[in-house]
Scaffold this active site. Structure first.
Site: not given
Length: 304
Positions: A126, A193, A197
């Site tokens: 996470n 980002y 991801k």
């Protein structure tokens, strides 16, 4: 963005007929079929945000034997551990202050897990940062690389160490790794980002192929209003932490229902899980919910 409806991203990313923005019966972590009894669960980024508000409470509600709380801040982890002790006193916690991008720090974490529990059964990747926001020509290169390093290297190190500690190649295990819609859709200024991801999404694809004993899923949490939520997206952030936590528990469940068809694939928290199961054969036959090159390739198309 101001002209878009609040459910724009839910509908734009819709794959199944039914969508949700809050917990619902099929993912209720308190039901017996989703029990994590006897399981050890590692959750990174457990000190705040989705980690503290979604995954920790949901896995605690599912009755995990123990939850290993991982983040950099020891003080914040202590607060989360105290909340678990109050709400679910039968669930053990082990708080380990860890820099997941540092191999030595990750090794020390897994030494503690091995000493106390032997191995963990579930890993929730996470932890992540979302700060290097600017066009590529303008973004600070140090901040950009730091974001890539934590999000990719940290997830890799945690995943590798988790896999290495499993007792055998046949030991069943679960990995849920947080990704985002920006992994496949371009949002200008979000390069660090989005690319990071995308990398961890692909990492789950490799884990799934190389480890048939592991169900490894890339989970887009939807839009939850946490410390990482940017102002431009706040109006859309109506998904509850309970929704994300419940989907995480469902993906990591041991109830005998086949979830291997989702291993190595992308799932969004908003998608109804029962609708997903109904599309199992279609997903497998079409190799859906994976990254691919949008082109027809191969010499056969030219009769060669």
């Amino acid at each position: 963005m101001n002209d878009l409806p609040v459910d724009h991203f839910v509908k734009a990313q819709q794959f199944v007929q039914t969508t949700h923005r809050d917990v619902y019966p099929a993912i209720d972590p308190t039901q017996a079929s989703l029990s994590q009894k006897g399981r050890v669960v590692i959750i990174t980024g457990a000190s705040q945000g989705i980690g503290a508000r979604a995954f920790v409470p949901s896995f605690a509600a599912a009755g995990a034997k123990a939850i290993v709380l991982v983040a950099r801040s020891a003080d914040k982890l202590k607060d989360v551990a105290e909340l678990v002790a109050t709400s679910h006193p039968n669930v053990e916690t082990l708080s380990v202050s860890t820099d997941i991008a540092d191999p030595a720090s990750v090794a020390a974490l897994f030494d503690k897990v091995k000493e106390k529990y032997g191995h963990a059964d579930v890993l929730v990747n996470n932890a992540g940062i979302f700060k290097a926001i600017a066009p590529i020509k303008d973004v600070d290169h140090v901040a950009w690389w730091e974001e890539m390093t934590l999000n990719i290297r940290g997830t890799f190190l945690m995943t590798q160490s988790f896999l290495k500690q499993l007792p055998s190649p046949e030991t069943p295990a679960r990995i849920v790794t947080l990704t985002t819609g920006a992994a496949y859709e371009v949002f200008p200024t979000f390069s660090a980002y989005g690319m990071s991801k995308l990398a961890v999404f692909e990492l789950m694809t490799y884990v799934a192929v190389e480890n048939p004993n592991v169900v490894a899923v890339a989970l887009h949490p939807g839009m939850v209003d946490t410390e990482m939520m940017k102002d431009m997206f706040k109006k859309f952030a109506l998904d509850t932490p309970e929704l994300v936590g419940g989907v995480g528990v469902w993906l990591a469940a041991w109830d005998g229902l086949d979830r291997a068809f989702l291993s190595g694939r992308f799932v969004t928290s908003n998608w109804d899980v029962e609708d997903l199961v109904k599309r199992k054969e279609e997903i497998l036959a079409g190799n859906l919910l994976k990254m691919d090159l949008n082109a027809t390739l191969g010499a056969a198309q030219f009769g060669l």
